[in-house]
Design an enzyme around this catalytic site. Structure first.
Site, PDB file in Angstrom:
ATOM      1  N   GLY A  44     -19.554  20.475 -81.490  1.00 42.72           N
ATOM      2  CA  GLY A  44     -18.152  20.348 -81.920  1.00 42.72           C
ATOM      3  C   GLY A  44     -18.085  19.356 -83.071  1.00 42.72           C
ATOM      4  O   GLY A  44     -19.045  19.212 -83.826  1.00 42.72           O
ATOM      5  N   THR A  51     -23.115   9.966 -75.668  1.00 43.64           N
ATOM      6  CA  THR A  51     -21.880   9.272 -76.083  1.00 43.64           C
ATOM      7  C   THR A  51     -20.660  10.100 -75.684  1.00 43.64           C
ATOM      8  O   THR A  51     -19.558   9.852 -76.162  1.00 43.64           O
ATOM      9  CB  THR A  51     -21.839   9.079 -77.618  1.00 43.64           C
ATOM     10  OG1 THR A  51     -22.096  10.348 -78.235  1.00 43.64           O
ATOM     11  CG2 THR A  51     -22.832   8.052 -78.098  1.00 43.64           C
ATOM     12  N   ARG A 102     -19.534  12.044 -72.045  1.00 48.86           N
ATOM     13  CA  ARG A 102     -19.016  11.575 -70.760  1.00 48.86           C
ATOM     14  C   ARG A 102     -20.197  11.463 -69.806  1.00 48.86           C
ATOM     15  O   ARG A 102     -21.077  12.345 -69.774  1.00 48.86           O
ATOM     16  CB  ARG A 102     -17.986  12.551 -70.180  1.00 48.86           C
ATOM     17  CG  ARG A 102     -16.601  12.483 -70.796  1.00 48.86           C
ATOM     18  CD  ARG A 102     -15.877  11.162 -70.502  1.00 48.86           C
ATOM     19  NE  ARG A 102     -14.561  11.086 -71.125  1.00 48.86           N
ATOM     20  CZ  ARG A 102     -14.321  10.601 -72.340  1.00 48.86           C
ATOM     21  NH1 ARG A 102     -15.302  10.132 -73.087  1.00 48.86           N
ATOM     22  NH2 ARG A 102     -13.079  10.561 -72.805  1.00 48.86           N
ATOM     23  N   GLU A 109     -17.985   5.247 -64.340  1.00 49.05           N
ATOM     24  CA  GLU A 109     -17.661   4.102 -65.160  1.00 49.05           C
ATOM     25  C   GLU A 109     -16.663   3.176 -64.474  1.00 49.05           C
ATOM     26  O   GLU A 109     -15.692   3.676 -63.915  1.00 49.05           O
ATOM     27  CB  GLU A 109     -17.044   4.629 -66.472  1.00 49.05           C
ATOM     28  CG  GLU A 109     -17.860   4.255 -67.661  1.00 49.05           C
ATOM     29  CD  GLU A 109     -17.444   5.001 -68.903  1.00 49.05           C
ATOM     30  OE1 GLU A 109     -18.072   6.029 -69.197  1.00 49.05           O
ATOM     31  OE2 GLU A 109     -16.509   4.565 -69.574  1.00 49.05           O
ATOM     32  N   HIS A 136     -19.257   1.908 -73.390  1.00 53.82           N
ATOM     33  CA  HIS A 136     -18.315   2.925 -73.918  1.00 53.82           C
ATOM     34  C   HIS A 136     -17.646   2.467 -75.219  1.00 53.82           C
ATOM     35  O   HIS A 136     -16.437   2.225 -75.277  1.00 53.82           O
ATOM     36  CB  HIS A 136     -17.269   3.291 -72.849  1.00 53.82           C
ATOM     37  CG  HIS A 136     -16.703   4.670 -73.054  1.00 53.82           C
ATOM     38  ND1 HIS A 136     -16.263   5.465 -72.031  1.00 53.82           N
ATOM     39  CD2 HIS A 136     -16.518   5.394 -74.182  1.00 53.82           C
ATOM     40  CE1 HIS A 136     -15.820   6.625 -72.516  1.00 53.82           C
ATOM     41  NE2 HIS A 136     -15.971   6.598 -73.833  1.00 53.82           N
TER      42      HIS A 136
HETATM   43  C1  GLV Z   1     -13.826   8.390 -75.891  1.00 46.42           C
HETATM   44  O1  GLV Z   1     -14.685   8.494 -75.072  1.00 46.42           O
HETATM   45  C2  GLV Z   1     -12.887   9.413 -76.177  1.00 46.42           C
HETATM   46  O2  GLV Z   1     -12.859  10.449 -75.511  1.00 46.42           O
HETATM   47  O3  GLV Z   1     -12.107   9.202 -77.115  1.00 46.42           O
HETATM   48  C1  GLV Z   2     -14.785  15.954 -80.316  1.00 45.17           C
HETATM   49  O1  GLV Z   2     -14.002  15.530 -81.150  1.00 45.17           O
HETATM   50  C2  GLV Z   2     -15.683  17.059 -80.537  1.00 45.17           C
HETATM   51  O2  GLV Z   2     -15.172  18.134 -80.817  1.00 45.17           O
HETATM   52  O3  GLV Z   2     -16.898  16.875 -80.462  1.00 45.17           O
END
Ligand code: GLV
Ligand code: GLV
Length: 329
Positions: A164, A245, A247, A276, A294
């Protein structure tokens, strides 16, 4: 009452944690009552219930659990503006059933999160944290030919799980190290990555087998929970590193602790955790993992942009407009 005050909408907005003032000021300009969590900590569930009850809008953190009970008790609620791109902390189904808009902050944290993924990748590969501890402990007594040897980056294979926005930005940064890029994508081909990096879309198993670095960029959903477990970790090279980075619960953290303990993979760089802020037993004793609290979006510029976007999403809903970053309705 002065005229300026009269023009403000008579809505109550609750902000669950102090955020950069640009967002707060924007809310105050449009709404009569803007209340902010008075404590320098997350609210407990009961405190949250108390504050949310009479609110027309809430600006929430990814650490706030916004479940069905909370949504149903907030009878006036019109919008939940999450201060994050991920929104797995919110019961979307209940919000949607109640006609409550849920919004997020996409786009503005893409680069800072991709940078954080690289920061972790460098830290674990070049043993920066171990080196820091070593130096502070007074153990550095002179250059040594075999001290804290790490791995190279140039020409290696980078595997992006979930191409993404953030995954794409992470991959684009690999140009400087002339890396081969593999990616998985649930939906469509990523033509940007294919055209600029000759990246190949592959199955998750192939990506895990062939990559020297695996970086996770999928949202947490029913489908992605524990998508990296003992079996997937066993497919990775012994010399490979895992970066997360996205979840925590995308990875079975207990299986990861075992894989790191048994040197089944070379190391990991984590910014997020399954429960978390708790760590799974054994994690913090390991040397071959770098642990960050995080921090993906944690830059002054990004957090300020997130504050403005979250405030704008709330203001749109209260004005009767569709919010720009609606994720449900
Ligand atoms: C951070 O983890 C977010 O989802 O913005
Ligand atoms: C989050 O913004 C993603 O699409 O990876």
């Amino acid at each position: 009452m002065n005229r300026k005050r009269e023009r403000r909408m008579s809505f109550r907005v609750f902000v669950t944690r102090l955020i950069p003032e640009k967002g707060i000021n924007l809310l105050k300009k449009f709404c009569q009552t803007v209340e902010i969590n008075p404590y320098d900590r997350s609210l407990t569930y009961d405190e949250l219930l108390h504050y949310v009850k009479d609110s027309d809008a809430i600006l929430t953190m990814l650490s706030d659990v916004i479940d069905a009970r909370l949504i149903n008790e907030a009878v006036k609620l019109k919008v939940i503006a999450n201060y994050a791109v991920g929104y797995d902390n919110i019961d979307i189904k209940t919000a949607t059933e109640r006609g409550i808009f849920v919004t997020n902050t996409p786009g503005v944290l893409t680069d800072s999160t991709a940078d954080m993924a690289w920061a972790l990748l460098f830290s674990i590969t070049r043993r920066v944290v171990e080196g820091d501890k070593y130096t502070r402990a007074g153990k550095f007594v002179g250059w040594e030919p075999m001290l804290l040897l790490g791995g190279d980056l140039v020409g290696k294979t980078l595997g992006i799980v979930g191409a993404g926005r953030v995954g794409t930005a992470m991959a684009m940064r690999s140009m400087g190290w002339l890396m081969k890029v593999l990616y998985t994508s649930r939906s469509s081909r990523n033509t940007v990555l294919e055209e600029s990096l000759c990246a190949r879309r592959v199955s998750l198993d192939t990506l895990l087998r062939e990559s020297d670095f695996v970086s996770i960029h999928v949202p947490l959903t029913g489908e992605t929970r524990h998508m990296i477990g003992a079996k997937e970790l066993s497919l990775m090279k012994k010399t490979a590193y895992l970066i997360n980075t996205a979840r925590g619960a995308v990875i079975d953290e207990e299986a990861l602790v075992n894989a790191l303990k048994n040197k089944q993979i070379a190391g990991a760089g984590l910014d997020v955790y399954e429960e978390e802020p708790k760590l799974k037993p054994g994690m913090k004793e390991l040397d071959n993992v770098v642990l960050a609290p995080h921090l993906g979006s944690a830059t002054i510029e990004t957090r300020t942009r997130m504050a403005v976007i979250a405030a704008e999403n709330i203001i749109s809903v209260l004005k009767g407009e569709r919010p720009k970053n609606c994720v449900n309705i």
